[in-house]
Motif scaffolding. Structure first.
Motif, short mmCIF file in Angstrom:
data_model
loop_
_atom_site.label_atom_id
_atom_site.label_comp_id
_atom_site.label_asym_id
_atom_site.label_seq_id
_atom_site.Cartn_x
_atom_site.Cartn_y
_atom_site.Cartn_z
N LEU A 1 0.82 -1.20 0.00
CA LEU A 1 0.00 0.00 0.00
C LEU A 1 0.86 1.26 0.00
N GLY A 2 2.00 1.19 0.67
CA GLY A 2 2.90 2.34 0.73
C GLY A 2 3.44 2.75 -0.63
N CYS A 3 3.63 1.77 -1.50
CA CYS A 3 4.14 2.09 -2.83
C CYS A 3 3.03 2.19 -3.87
N GLY A 4 1.78 2.16 -3.40
CA GLY A 4 0.65 2.35 -4.30
C GLY A 4 0.20 1.12 -5.06
N ASP A 5 0.68 -0.05 -4.67
CA ASP A 5 0.31 -1.28 -5.37
C ASP A 5 -0.97 -1.84 -4.74
N ARG A 6 -2.08 -1.23 -5.06
CA ARG A 6 -3.36 -1.63 -4.47
C ARG A 6 -3.77 -3.03 -4.96
N ALA A 7 -3.54 -3.32 -6.22
CA ALA A 7 -3.87 -4.65 -6.75
C ALA A 7 -3.04 -5.72 -6.04
N GLY A 8 -1.78 -5.40 -5.78
CA GLY A 8 -0.93 -6.34 -5.07
C GLY A 8 -1.43 -6.60 -3.66
N ALA A 9 -1.96 -5.55 -3.02
CA ALA A 9 -2.51 -5.72 -1.67
C ALA A 9 -3.73 -6.64 -1.69
N VAL A 10 -4.59 -6.49 -2.69
CA VAL A 10 -5.75 -7.37 -2.82
C VAL A 10 -5.30 -8.80 -3.07
N GLU A 11 -4.31 -8.98 -3.94
CA GLU A 11 -3.79 -10.32 -4.21
C GLU A 11 -3.22 -10.95 -2.94
N LEU A 12 -2.52 -10.16 -2.16
CA LEU A 12 -1.97 -10.67 -0.90
C LEU A 12 -3.10 -11.16 0.00
N TYR A 13 -4.13 -10.34 0.17
CA TYR A 13 -5.24 -10.73 1.02
C TYR A 13 -5.90 -12.02 0.51
N LEU A 14 -6.16 -12.09 -0.77
CA LEU A 14 -6.83 -13.27 -1.32
C LEU A 14 -5.98 -14.52 -1.14
N SER A 15 -4.68 -14.40 -1.35
CA SER A 15 -3.80 -15.57 -1.20
C SER A 15 -3.74 -16.02 0.25
N VAL A 16 -3.69 -15.06 1.17
CA VAL A 16 -3.64 -15.39 2.60
C VAL A 16 -4.92 -16.10 3.04
N THR A 17 -6.04 -15.75 2.44
CA THR A 17 -7.31 -16.37 2.81
C THR A 17 -7.58 -17.65 2.03
N GLY A 18 -6.60 -18.11 1.27
CA GLY A 18 -6.70 -19.43 0.65
C GLY A 18 -7.24 -19.47 -0.76
N VAL A 19 -7.39 -18.32 -1.41
CA VAL A 19 -7.88 -18.32 -2.79
C VAL A 19 -6.75 -18.79 -3.71
N PRO A 20 -6.99 -19.82 -4.54
CA PRO A 20 -5.93 -20.34 -5.43
C PRO A 20 -5.46 -19.28 -6.41
N SER A 21 -4.20 -19.38 -6.80
CA SER A 21 -3.60 -18.38 -7.69
C SER A 21 -4.29 -18.32 -9.04
N ASP A 22 -4.75 -19.47 -9.56
CA ASP A 22 -5.43 -19.44 -10.85
C ASP A 22 -6.77 -18.71 -10.77
N LEU A 23 -7.45 -18.84 -9.62
CA LEU A 23 -8.71 -18.12 -9.44
C LEU A 23 -8.45 -16.62 -9.29
N ILE A 24 -7.38 -16.26 -8.59
CA ILE A 24 -7.02 -14.84 -8.47
C ILE A 24 -6.77 -14.26 -9.85
#
Length: 267
Positions: free
Chosen positions: A139-162
Motif C-alpha cells: 500500500l505504501g508504494c501504491g500497489d493496491r492490486a498487489g494488496a488485494v492479491e496478498l489478502y486473497l492468497s492469505v485467505t486461501g484463494v488459489p492463484s489461478d482463481l485470483i
C-alpha cells in the motif's frame, strides 16, 4: 441506500429489509452491503436486517485517520437508528468488529461471528506480523492490486482463481477498497485474541466455523469461544471461509430468536 452520520461526521450507507427484531450484518474484508444481501433476504421474513458499507467501502465515507474506535462508533450509530439495541452477525474481520463493539459497551442483544481471523500462537503471530509488513509495503508504494492479491492468497484463494478475478468486472471494485485492508489489519492488532478486553462481552455469543475450513481457522474459532464468557462453538459441516448464506441462515434464525427475543423485540 439510506445514510446516517457516525459520531465523527462520517457518512455510513446502509439498507434494511424485513420487519421484526433488528439484526445488523457486519461484512468482512472487501465486503459491502451488497455482499450480505443474499443472507439478509433469507433472514428478512423474520427479522429487520441491516446491511451496511463499512467506512471506506462502497457508498460510505472515509473519515481518517483510521481507528478501531471510529468503526465501533459507526456500528453504534446503526444500532441506535434501529431502536437502540440489536443483535449482530459478523463475518471474518466483521466478527472481530462486532466483538470489539460489544466489549466497548454497544448495546447488542446477541452476537454471532463466523471465523474472525485471529492467529493465536507464536507461529500465528509471526505470520500475522509478516503479512502486516507486506501489506504496508504494498500500500505504501501504491500497489493496491498487489494488496488485494496478498489478502486473497492469505485467505486461501488459489492463484489461478485470483488470475481470473483480475480479469473480471468485480476486480476494480476490490482494488478501490484495497486501503481498507489496512483498517482490518489494525482492527486485529497483533493477531492474538484480546481475552482481557473480551471478558466484557457478557452477552450470549455464537462462534461459528466451517467444517471444511483450514485447521488454523477452526482452532482459532474454538480458542475464541473459550475466551468469551458466554459463548458456544458450532461447526457447520462442509462450509469453508466462503460461507453459504443458506447454510448459516437457519442457525442464525434459531440463535437470534432464543429466549423469546424474537417476540420481545417485535412487541
Amino acid at each position: 441506500m439510506d445514510k446516517i452520520l457516525s459520531r465523527d461526521g462520517t457518512s455510513i450507507a446502509y439498507r434494511h429489509r424485513g420487519e421484526g427484531p433488528p439484526v445488523v450484518l457486519v461484512g468482512g474484508s472487501l465486503d459491502t452491503a451488497e455482499t450480505g444481501a443474499p443472507l439478509a433476504r433469507l433472514l428478512a421474513p423474520r427479522f429487520r436486517v441491516v446491511t451496511y458499507d463499512r467506512r471506506g467501502r462502497g457508498a460510505s465515507g472515509d473519515g481518517g485517520p483510521y481507528a478501531r474506535e471510529r468503526e465501533i462508533e459507526d456500528l453504534a450509530a446503526l444500532v441506535g437508528s434501529v431502536g437502540g439495541a440489536a443483535s449482530v452477525f459478523g463475518v471474518g474481520a466483521g466478527g472481530a468488529l462486532a466483538l470489539e463493539a460489544r466489549a466497548a459497551g454497544v448495546p447488542l442483544d446477541l452476537v454471532a461471528v463466523y471465523e474472525p481471523p485471529y492467529t493465536p500462537g507464536a507461529a500465528g503471530l509471526r505470520y500475522k506480523a509478516c503479512c502486516t509488513d507486506r501489506l504496508r509495503r504494498l500500500l505504501g508504494c501504491g500497489d493496491r492490486a498487489g494488496a488485494v492479491e496478498l489478502y486473497l492468497s492469505v485467505t486461501g484463494v488459489p492463484s489461478d482463481l485470483i488470475a481470473r478475478m483480475r480479469r473480471a468486472p468485480l476486480w476494480s471494485g476490490l482494488v478501490a477498497m484495497a486501503h481498507t485492508l489496512a483498517y482490518d489489519d489494525a482492527l486485529l492488532g497483533d493477531g492474538s485474541i484480546p481475552a482481557e478486553r473480551f471478558a466484557a462481552v457478557t452477552t450470549r455469543t455464537l462462534v461459528v466455523c466451517g467444517g471444511a475450513s483450514p485447521t488454523p481457522a477452526r482452532l482459532s474459532a474454538r480458542a475464541l469461544a473459550d475466551a468469551l464468557p458466554r459463548a458456544r462453538h458450532r461447526i457447520l459441516t462442509g462450509q469453508t471461509r466462503d460461507l453459504a448464506p443458506q447454510a448459516v441462515a437457519p442457525v442464525l434464525s434459531e440463535f437470534f430468536a432464543q429466549d423469546g427475543l424474537d417476540l420481545r423485540r417485535a412487541s
